[in-house]
Design an enzyme around this catalytic site. Structure first.
Site, PDB file in Angstrom:
ATOM      1  CG  ASP A   1      35.406  32.992  35.858  1.00  0.00           C
ATOM      2  OD1 ASP A   1      34.496  32.652  36.642  1.00  0.00           O
ATOM      3  OD2 ASP A   1      35.377  34.051  35.206  1.00  0.00           O
ATOM      4  CD  GLU A   2      33.658  34.461  40.937  1.00  0.00           C
ATOM      5  OE1 GLU A   2      34.139  35.192  41.838  1.00  0.00           O
ATOM      6  OE2 GLU A   2      32.647  34.766  40.276  1.00  0.00           O
TER       7      GLU A   2
ATOM      8  CG  ASP B   1      37.306  36.910  39.243  1.00  0.00           C
ATOM      9  OD1 ASP B   1      37.015  35.978  38.457  1.00  0.00           O
ATOM     10  OD2 ASP B   1      36.739  38.007  39.240  1.00  0.00           O
TER      11      ASP B   1
END
Length: 360
Positions: free
Chosen positions: A105-106, A10
């Site tokens: 983003d993860e 993350d």
């Protein structure tokens, strides 16, 4: 499940960190990415400096400004964030083909077998975090365990720039120290219901019979919470090809200028799109309505959210808003609606209509 090695990566305050990287004068400054406070905008994300003031995503920008008047508000640059995300996903795929993105983003990675020929998931996670920093100048946090559920919880344990490793024998002790609300997917209503009956920590759930939880929450929800509290999660890491858009449109038997007919048709197509979106377990960021005039000319209007959503009410109300902005100049032969910028849903809160009042 015991033999699996799952990593959840993350990025740390992704959008805000990109802005601080690209604008050095913003380093160490409370940065808020989102709409400006005077325009009734919404916070998409914020830097860790801003979070110290209690600011968080989906908060009205006006409220964020009240909490931190010296914060710098920055308009989102999604094309830049997508480019950086592509760099990161490329790195993940160098490590393993089993990559499941959750958002820009993860992602989850199954590194039980991997291209690095490494047996230690901890070493692989350390390599990934170091490479992200080297290639992008950004930091990320990671969780390592034998399931997606626990790896995701672990990744948030030592943010920012942290790594938490939970081998199978450490899972139950780690989870027992968490509050019930720390379990992903447990909302305020469920948490409050359990608190009324003496459940305050995950340890309380671990020590209770499953029948008691089923009695309080229903069979399915009670079972789900019981298994989560024990770290049981058989879900596989599911790589998927990003579907570019989902749409539905209808051609009238005869060209029409009847606004009610056009709108009811659009609403029907929109409901079909939302149903498909949820069946595919995806979220979207852009809504587009398209129409075709009697001379076969295509026209369209679109709206892009700051964050992804699959909320039916939100999507229908934005569709209605876009429709009301159209000035039809003649008969229409086709009307339709589509959603794009699709992703697998993050477990965090999706935006709803109340969060996007900046569009009113």
């Amino acid at each position: 499940m015991v033999g699996r090695k799952i990593i959840h990566v993350d990025m740390d305050a992704f959008y805000a960190s990109v802005e601080q990287r690209d604008r050095p004068h913003l380093k160490g400054v409370p940065v808020i990415v989102g709409g400006p406070p005077h325009a009734r905008g919404v916070v998409a994300t914020c830097s860790y400096e801003a979070r110290k003031y209690g600011i968080h995503s989906a908060m009205p920008s006006r409220r964020a400004f009240q909490l931190c008047p010296r914060a710098v508000f920055v308009r989102p640059r999604f094309e830049v964030y997508r480019a950086v995300s592509a760099q990161i996903m490329e790195l993940f795929l160098e490590v393993t083909p089993l990559v499941e993105p959750l958002s820009l983003d993860e992602a989850y990675l199954d590194v039980t077998e991997n291209n690095l020929q490494m047996t230690s998931a901890t070493h692989i996670a350390q390599y990934i975090l170091a490479e992200i920093k080297r290639r992008t100048g950004l930091t990320a946090s990671a969780g390592v365990s034998n399931s997606k559920l626990v790896a995701k919880i672990a990744s948030g344990h030592q943010k920012p720039n942290g790594l938490t490793v939970l081998p199978p024998d450490a899972v139950l002790p780690f989870l027992s120290g968490l509050k019930i609300g720390d379990l992903h997917g447990v909302g305020k209503v469920t948490e409050q219901t359990l608190q009324k009956h003496g459940f305050n920590t995950v340890a309380d759930i671990q020590q209770s019979p499953i029948a008691e939880l089923r009695g309080l929450l229903g069979r399915d929800r009670g079972t789900e919470l019981y298994t989560m509290a024990h770290g049981e999660d058989e879900r596989m890491v599911r790589p998927h090809r990003e579907r570019k858009s989902i749409g539905s449109e209808s051609t009238f038997e005869e060209d029409t200028e009847d606004i009610d007919t056009i709108f009811e048709t659009l609403k029907r197509e929109a409901l079909s799109v939302v149903k498909t979106l949820n069946q595919k377990e995806l979220v979207c960021r852009t809504v587009t309505i398209k129409w075709k005039t009697e001379d076969f000319q295509s026209r369209s209007k679109r709206y892009t959210f700051l964050e992804e959503t699959a909320d039916e009410d939100t999507l229908l109300r934005v569709t209605t808003k876009l429709f009301n902005e159209i000035e039809f100049s003649g008969p229409i032969r086709l009307i339709g609606m589509s959603v794009s910028h699709l992703e697998a849903p993050p477990l965090s809160k999706q935006l709803t209509w109340q969060d996007i009042d900046s569009y009113l």
